[in-house]
Design an enzyme around this catalytic site. Structure first.
Site, PDB file in Angstrom:
ATOM      1  N   ARG A 105      21.256 -36.590  52.380  1.00  0.00           N
ATOM      2  CA  ARG A 105      22.723 -36.433  52.325  1.00  0.00           C
ATOM      3  C   ARG A 105      23.176 -36.179  53.753  1.00  0.00           C
ATOM      4  O   ARG A 105      22.774 -35.195  54.382  1.00  0.00           O
ATOM      5  CB  ARG A 105      23.099 -35.262  51.412  1.00  0.00           C
ATOM      6  CG  ARG A 105      24.559 -34.894  51.552  1.00  0.00           C
ATOM      7  CD  ARG A 105      25.046 -33.964  50.469  1.00  0.00           C
ATOM      8  NE  ARG A 105      25.182 -34.669  49.211  1.00  0.00           N
ATOM      9  CZ  ARG A 105      25.853 -34.203  48.159  1.00  0.00           C
ATOM     10  NH1 ARG A 105      26.433 -33.027  48.200  1.00  0.00           N
ATOM     11  NH2 ARG A 105      25.928 -34.910  47.050  1.00  0.00           N
ATOM     12  N   HIS A 132      28.156 -43.023  47.650  1.00  0.00           N
ATOM     13  CA  HIS A 132      27.430 -42.048  46.820  1.00  0.00           C
ATOM     14  C   HIS A 132      26.821 -42.799  45.615  1.00  0.00           C
ATOM     15  O   HIS A 132      27.253 -42.620  44.475  1.00  0.00           O
ATOM     16  CB  HIS A 132      28.408 -40.952  46.360  1.00  0.00           C
ATOM     17  CG  HIS A 132      27.753 -39.707  45.865  1.00  0.00           C
ATOM     18  ND1 HIS A 132      26.382 -39.531  45.821  1.00  0.00           N
ATOM     19  CD2 HIS A 132      28.296 -38.555  45.372  1.00  0.00           C
ATOM     20  CE1 HIS A 132      26.115 -38.329  45.342  1.00  0.00           C
ATOM     21  NE2 HIS A 132      27.245 -37.724  45.056  1.00  0.00           N
ATOM     22  N   GLN A 135      25.578 -41.147  42.258  1.00  0.00           N
ATOM     23  CA  GLN A 135      26.664 -40.637  41.418  1.00  0.00           C
ATOM     24  C   GLN A 135      27.197 -41.741  40.497  1.00  0.00           C
ATOM     25  O   GLN A 135      27.373 -41.528  39.301  1.00  0.00           O
ATOM     26  CB  GLN A 135      27.803 -40.120  42.320  1.00  0.00           C
ATOM     27  CG  GLN A 135      28.960 -39.558  41.542  1.00  0.00           C
ATOM     28  CD  GLN A 135      28.572 -38.301  40.778  1.00  0.00           C
ATOM     29  OE1 GLN A 135      28.043 -37.361  41.360  1.00  0.00           O
ATOM     30  NE2 GLN A 135      28.822 -38.278  39.472  1.00  0.00           N
ATOM     31  N   ASP A 221      38.530 -37.725  42.481  1.00  0.00           N
ATOM     32  CA  ASP A 221      37.631 -36.879  43.266  1.00  0.00           C
ATOM     33  C   ASP A 221      38.508 -35.981  44.139  1.00  0.00           C
ATOM     34  O   ASP A 221      39.731 -36.182  44.212  1.00  0.00           O
ATOM     35  CB  ASP A 221      36.724 -37.790  44.128  1.00  0.00           C
ATOM     36  CG  ASP A 221      35.617 -37.040  44.855  1.00  0.00           C
ATOM     37  OD1 ASP A 221      35.413 -35.839  44.602  1.00  0.00           O
ATOM     38  OD2 ASP A 221      34.958 -37.680  45.714  1.00  0.00           O
ATOM     39  N   CYS A 261      33.080 -36.638  39.731  1.00  0.00           N
ATOM     40  CA  CYS A 261      31.716 -36.385  40.220  1.00  0.00           C
ATOM     41  C   CYS A 261      31.425 -34.893  40.363  1.00  0.00           C
ATOM     42  O   CYS A 261      30.271 -34.485  40.346  1.00  0.00           O
ATOM     43  CB  CYS A 261      31.496 -37.108  41.540  1.00  0.00           C
ATOM     44  SG  CYS A 261      32.588 -36.530  42.860  1.00  0.00           S
ATOM     45  N   ARG A 289      22.945 -37.292  36.167  1.00  0.00           N
ATOM     46  CA  ARG A 289      22.371 -37.447  37.516  1.00  0.00           C
ATOM     47  C   ARG A 289      20.856 -37.288  37.437  1.00  0.00           C
ATOM     48  O   ARG A 289      20.091 -38.023  38.058  1.00  0.00           O
ATOM     49  CB  ARG A 289      22.958 -36.401  38.477  1.00  0.00           C
ATOM     50  CG  ARG A 289      24.430 -36.569  38.826  1.00  0.00           C
ATOM     51  CD  ARG A 289      24.679 -37.743  39.758  1.00  0.00           C
ATOM     52  NE  ARG A 289      23.927 -37.657  40.991  1.00  0.00           N
ATOM     53  CZ  ARG A 289      24.281 -36.938  42.066  1.00  0.00           C
ATOM     54  NH1 ARG A 289      25.413 -36.268  42.057  1.00  0.00           N
ATOM     55  NH2 ARG A 289      23.531 -36.927  43.158  1.00  0.00           N
TER      56      ARG A 289
HETATM   57  N1  NVA Z   1      33.864 -37.173  48.036  1.00  0.00           N
HETATM   58  C1  NVA Z   1      33.181 -35.907  47.924  1.00  0.00           C
HETATM   59  C2  NVA Z   1      32.068 -35.999  46.904  1.00  0.00           C
HETATM   60  C3  NVA Z   1      31.299 -34.730  46.688  1.00  0.00           C
HETATM   61  C4  NVA Z   1      30.185 -34.897  45.710  1.00  0.00           C
HETATM   62  C5  NVA Z   1      32.629 -35.510  49.282  1.00  0.00           C
HETATM   63  O1  NVA Z   1      32.104 -36.373  49.986  1.00  0.00           O
HETATM   64  O2  NVA Z   1      32.759 -34.342  49.646  1.00  0.00           O
HETATM   65  N1   CP Z   2      28.537 -34.752  42.634  1.00  0.00           N
HETATM   66  C1   CP Z   2      27.723 -34.246  43.571  1.00  0.00           C
HETATM   67  O1   CP Z   2      27.066 -34.975  44.303  1.00  0.00           O
HETATM   68  O2   CP Z   2      27.656 -32.882  43.587  1.00  0.00           O
HETATM   69  P1   CP Z   2      26.993 -31.962  44.710  1.00  0.00           P
HETATM   70  O3   CP Z   2      27.836 -32.080  45.934  1.00  0.00           O
HETATM   71  O4   CP Z   2      27.004 -30.599  44.113  1.00  0.00           O
HETATM   72  O5   CP Z   2      25.588 -32.455  44.958  1.00  0.00           O
END
Ligand code: NVA
Ligand code: CP
Length: 307
Positions: A105, A132, A135, A221, A261, A289
């Protein structure tokens, strides 16, 4: 040495591969629910690198590899040499000589691509600024589980054209469904950044209610994604009319599924009435997931498995 299969964006796999993975995830989920031990990845090690916060991704990957018989090592920017400037290429060389699979990540997609180009083992995208994919694999599996094929269906995306939105758009091309996108002015989809081939599978709407009209899935989101916190104040104002509420779900219809998500901000991108209401499937979405990522890890390491 043959090049490893990576999963860096949704279009890295074909429709046929997703059909297989969704079937596999169904079987894997059934085994898990009936307490059946299934250890195809005994002695395999997953390295997880987090340069941003996580709850679901961390736990679903760590629990997932353990449930398949393997183990996980967690690294963050703070507690590894990545935070002190070790080149990502060097980290990839080293970590992929010590493990069987890497999940990352991070920020720009370019970082994970550079890592993958130097890795001897499969690399999985656990979220970047652009995408992502794990997801959306879970989201589509959730739809298929509850309602059947997603082909030809309509997904309404309300809000920011972020990593999750881009991935829905790619998925629509791979799995042949449609996305109605409504973003505030100035936050529109950037097709190139989303990695799209064309515009056949999505339509932009200036009015979010129109985008939601008759949709099979309504999804959204957070207004401010990780890494963009400096824009928060400005975004709170710009996105105020892009909230999924009861009226929007009624425009979609009683059969429409609400997905998010998570983590969610009740009172911003979604009302409590919707996310905690009968059309919301967010908890099973989060659980899935685990199941789809177990199918993915098995597939990347062992290929198609017939049990
Ligand atoms: N769009 C959000 C998703 C978190 C799972 C982010 O990137 O923070
Ligand atoms: N949806 C998702 O990826 O959640 P986290 O940021 O908690 O991993």
């Amino acid at each position: 040495m043959t090049a490893p299969k990576h999963y860096l964006q949704f279009k890295d796999l074909s429709r046929d591969q997703y059909d297989y993975l969704f079937q596999r995830a169904t079987w894997i989920k059934e085994q898990f629910k009936s307490y059946q031990q299934y250890w195809p990845l005994t002695d395999r090690t997953l390295v997880m690198i987090f340069e941003k916060a996580s709850t679901r991704t961390r736990v679903s990957f760590e629990a997932g590899i353990q449930q398949l018989g393997g183990c996980a090592i967690h690294l963050s920017t703070r507690d590894s040499q990545l935070g002190r400037g070790e080149p990502v290429e060097d980290a990839a060389q080293v970590l992929s000589r010590m493990s069987d699979l890497v999940m990352i990540r991070t920020f720009e997609q370019e970082i994970i691509e550079r890592f993958a180009a130097n890795s001897r083992v499969p690399v999985i995208n656990g979220l970047t600024n652009e995408y992502h994919p794990c997801q959306i694999m879970a989201d589509i599996f959730t739809y298929i589980e509850q309602k059947g094929s997603i082909q030809g269906k309509t997904v309404a995306w309300i809000g920011d054209s972020n990593n999750v939105c881009n991935t829905w758009l790619q998925a629509a091309e791979v799995l042949d469904f449609n996305v109605h996108v409504s973003t505030p002015p100035g936050y529109e989809v950037e097709p190139e950044r989303a990695g799209l081939y064309g515009t056949d599978h999505y339509e932009q709407f200036s009015d979010p209610m129109e985008a939601a009209q008759g949709a099979d899935i309504v999804t959204t989101d957070v207004w401010t994604s990780m890494g963009f916190e400096a824009e928060n104040e400005e975004r709170l104002k710009a996105f105020a009319d892009w909230q999924v509420d009861g009226e929007m779900m009624r425009a979609a219809g009683p059969e429409a599924m609400f997905l998010h998500c998570l983590p969610a901000h009740r009172g911003e991108e979604v009302t409590a009435e919707v996310i905690d209401g009968p059309q919301s499937h967010v908890w099973v979405e989060a659980e899935n997931r685990l199941h789809v990522q177990k199918a993915l890890m098995e597939y990347l390491l062992l290929g198609r498995v017939n049990v």
